[in-house]
Design a protein around this motif. Sequence first.
Motif, PDB file in Angstrom:
ATOM      1  N   LEU A  67     -31.699  35.603  -8.903  1.00  0.00           N
ATOM      2  CA  LEU A  67     -32.544  36.142  -7.843  1.00  0.00           C
ATOM      3  C   LEU A  67     -32.583  37.659  -7.983  1.00  0.00           C
ATOM      4  N   MET A  68     -33.794  38.194  -8.088  1.00  0.00           N
ATOM      5  CA  MET A  68     -33.957  39.611  -8.392  1.00  0.00           C
ATOM      6  C   MET A  68     -35.010  40.255  -7.495  1.00  0.00           C
ATOM      7  N   HIS A  69     -34.817  41.550  -7.213  1.00  0.00           N
ATOM      8  CA  HIS A  69     -35.831  42.324  -6.490  1.00  0.00           C
ATOM      9  C   HIS A  69     -37.167  42.206  -7.215  1.00  0.00           C
ATOM     10  N   GLY A  70     -38.249  42.152  -6.451  1.00  0.00           N
ATOM     11  CA  GLY A  70     -39.560  42.038  -7.069  1.00  0.00           C
ATOM     12  C   GLY A  70     -39.933  43.223  -7.933  1.00  0.00           C
ATOM     13  N   ASP A  71     -39.407  44.403  -7.612  1.00  0.00           N
ATOM     14  CA  ASP A  71     -39.763  45.600  -8.364  1.00  0.00           C
ATOM     15  C   ASP A  71     -38.728  45.939  -9.438  1.00  0.00           C
ATOM     16  N   ARG A  72     -37.937  44.967  -9.817  1.00  0.00           N
ATOM     17  CA  ARG A  72     -36.956  45.176 -10.871  1.00  0.00           C
ATOM     18  C   ARG A  72     -37.069  44.070 -11.916  1.00  0.00           C
ATOM     19  N   GLU A  73     -36.543  44.329 -13.106  1.00  0.00           N
ATOM     20  CA  GLU A  73     -36.470  43.336 -14.159  1.00  0.00           C
ATOM     21  C   GLU A  73     -35.012  42.924 -14.338  1.00  0.00           C
ATOM     22  N   VAL A  74     -34.793  41.867 -15.095  1.00  0.00           N
ATOM     23  CA  VAL A  74     -33.440  41.373 -15.345  1.00  0.00           C
ATOM     24  C   VAL A  74     -32.997  41.760 -16.755  1.00  0.00           C
ATOM     25  N   SER A  75     -31.854  42.376 -16.852  1.00  0.00           N
ATOM     26  CA  SER A  75     -31.246  42.623 -18.154  1.00  0.00           C
ATOM     27  C   SER A  75     -30.469  41.361 -18.495  1.00  0.00           C
ATOM     28  N   THR A  76     -31.032  40.537 -19.370  1.00  0.00           N
ATOM     29  CA  THR A  76     -30.368  39.281 -19.722  1.00  0.00           C
ATOM     30  C   THR A  76     -29.054  39.538 -20.456  1.00  0.00           C
ATOM     31  N   LYS A  77     -28.978  40.669 -21.125  1.00  0.00           N
ATOM     32  CA  LYS A  77     -27.737  41.029 -21.825  1.00  0.00           C
ATOM     33  C   LYS A  77     -26.612  41.253 -20.823  1.00  0.00           C
ATOM     34  N   ASN A  78     -26.902  42.029 -19.780  1.00  0.00           N
ATOM     35  CA  ASN A  78     -25.896  42.287 -18.755  1.00  0.00           C
ATOM     36  C   ASN A  78     -25.570  41.033 -17.956  1.00  0.00           C
ATOM     37  N   LEU A  79     -26.592  40.228 -17.709  1.00  0.00           N
ATOM     38  CA  LEU A  79     -26.370  38.987 -16.970  1.00  0.00           C
ATOM     39  C   LEU A  79     -25.452  38.048 -17.749  1.00  0.00           C
ATOM     40  N   ALA A  80     -25.694  37.938 -19.047  1.00  0.00           N
ATOM     41  CA  ALA A  80     -24.859  37.079 -19.886  1.00  0.00           C
ATOM     42  C   ALA A  80     -23.418  37.583 -19.902  1.00  0.00           C
ATOM     43  N   ARG A  81     -23.250  38.884 -20.031  1.00  0.00           N
ATOM     44  CA  ARG A  81     -21.902  39.464 -20.087  1.00  0.00           C
ATOM     45  C   ARG A  81     -21.143  39.220 -18.776  1.00  0.00           C
ATOM     46  N   GLN A  82     -21.841  39.394 -17.647  1.00  0.00           N
ATOM     47  CA  GLN A  82     -21.180  39.247 -16.351  1.00  0.00           C
ATOM     48  C   GLN A  82     -20.914  37.793 -15.962  1.00  0.00           C
ATOM     49  N   THR A  83     -21.596  36.867 -16.623  1.00  0.00           N
ATOM     50  CA  THR A  83     -21.399  35.450 -16.303  1.00  0.00           C
ATOM     51  C   THR A  83     -20.671  34.710 -17.427  1.00  0.00           C
ATOM     52  N   ASN A  84     -20.083  35.499 -18.341  1.00  0.00           N
ATOM     53  CA  ASN A  84     -19.301  34.931 -19.452  1.00  0.00           C
ATOM     54  C   ASN A  84     -20.106  33.974 -20.326  1.00  0.00           C
ATOM     55  N   ARG A  85     -21.319  34.402 -20.660  1.00  0.00           N
ATOM     56  CA  ARG A  85     -22.161  33.638 -21.567  1.00  0.00           C
ATOM     57  C   ARG A  85     -22.518  34.505 -22.767  1.00  0.00           C
ATOM     58  N   LYS A  86     -22.844  33.877 -23.868  1.00  0.00           N
ATOM     59  CA  LYS A  86     -23.203  34.625 -25.071  1.00  0.00           C
ATOM     60  C   LYS A  86     -24.659  35.066 -25.056  1.00  0.00           C
ATOM     61  N   HIS A  87     -25.495  34.243 -24.455  1.00  0.00           N
ATOM     62  CA  HIS A  87     -26.930  34.522 -24.508  1.00  0.00           C
ATOM     63  C   HIS A  87     -27.620  33.884 -23.318  1.00  0.00           C
ATOM     64  N   ILE A  88     -28.579  34.599 -22.742  1.00  0.00           N
ATOM     65  CA  ILE A  88     -29.401  34.066 -21.652  1.00  0.00           C
ATOM     66  C   ILE A  88     -30.854  34.449 -21.905  1.00  0.00           C
ATOM     67  N   GLU A  89     -31.759  33.516 -21.659  1.00  0.00           N
ATOM     68  CA  GLU A  89     -33.180  33.766 -21.833  1.00  0.00           C
ATOM     69  C   GLU A  89     -33.971  32.975 -20.793  1.00  0.00           C
ATOM     70  N   PRO A  90     -35.205  33.408 -20.495  1.00  0.00           N
ATOM     71  CA  PRO A  90     -36.041  32.673 -19.540  1.00  0.00           C
ATOM     72  C   PRO A  90     -36.395  31.290 -20.087  1.00  0.00           C
ATOM     73  N   CYS A  91     -36.448  30.314 -19.231  1.00  0.00           N
ATOM     74  CA  CYS A  91     -36.888  28.977 -19.640  1.00  0.00           C
ATOM     75  C   CYS A  91     -38.401  28.976 -19.852  1.00  0.00           C
ATOM     76  N   LYS A  92     -38.874  28.097 -20.698  1.00  0.00           N
ATOM     77  CA  LYS A  92     -40.310  27.908 -20.838  1.00  0.00           C
ATOM     78  C   LYS A  92     -40.810  27.243 -19.556  1.00  0.00           C
ATOM     79  N   PRO A  93     -42.098  27.434 -19.216  1.00  0.00           N
ATOM     80  CA  PRO A  93     -42.628  26.899 -17.953  1.00  0.00           C
ATOM     81  C   PRO A  93     -42.307  25.433 -17.694  1.00  0.00           C
ATOM     82  N   ALA A  94     -42.520  24.579 -18.693  1.00  0.00           N
ATOM     83  CA  ALA A  94     -42.287  23.146 -18.505  1.00  0.00           C
ATOM     84  C   ALA A  94     -40.818  22.856 -18.233  1.00  0.00           C
ATOM     85  N   ILE A  95     -39.940  23.574 -18.913  1.00  0.00           N
ATOM     86  CA  ILE A  95     -38.500  23.385 -18.727  1.00  0.00           C
ATOM     87  C   ILE A  95     -38.074  23.919 -17.363  1.00  0.00           C
ATOM     88  N   ALA A  96     -38.653  25.059 -16.965  1.00  0.00           N
ATOM     89  CA  ALA A  96     -38.327  25.642 -15.664  1.00  0.00           C
ATOM     90  C   ALA A  96     -38.695  24.678 -14.545  1.00  0.00           C
TER      91      ALA A  96
END
Length: 218
Positions: A67-96
């Motif tokens: 969940l993110m502010h509308g006027d901000r973007e997500v740093s997937t690198k920082n998100l992955a690091r803070q959630t103990n994951r190696k990689h995070i990326e947006p899902c494709k529409p059908a998968i989402a």
Amino acid sequence: MSKKEHVSATPATMWLKQHKVPFEDGIYEYVEHGGTAQAAACFGVDEHNVVKTLIMQDEHEKPLVILMHGDREVSTKNLARQTNRKHIEPCKPAIAEKNSGYQVGGTSPFGTKKNMPVYVEKTILDLPFIYINGGRRGYNVKIDPKVLKDQLGAVEVQCAIEKESLTASFRQITKEPRFLISALLLSAVFAVFGWNLPVLAKTKTNRYRSDAPATISV
């Protein structure tokens, strides 16, 4: 805000009622790729108070919600690091849509089809109120952001980055006449030869732009 209209129940509103969460209906005109800016304009509030629900996945293709502010973007690198994951990326529409049970553009973090871990940008919790999707395109609910942590169980993260703005960059360039002339000449050359400017349109690595249709929801 738009005039009062009857809104049929959604899995999200049923979840809110089940957890005795007070909310106000926020109906607005949905515009394809209008994103949180469209909702904010219709409600007459700062886009910072309109929260988008993004469905992403990790290196094992396990889905998660951010969940993110509308006027901000997500740093997937920082998100992955803070959630103990190696990689995070947006899902494709059908998968989402498969993961959330909601149509892209109308995704809510409440009442999702799959039980997914939810993360929230820490500063969202400091706002007096937020608008967040209520489970349908063109429909938000106004709630106390504390609900995200107290009832939904969202985990705080700090992965927000400023939106990149080509318009802002152009305005900065035009402050210097010599740069403006160079930019105009370069544009003319590209136009004559039918070239495009892929570098200017490219999004930096690990930055998810909010106008990408894969996971945007307001």
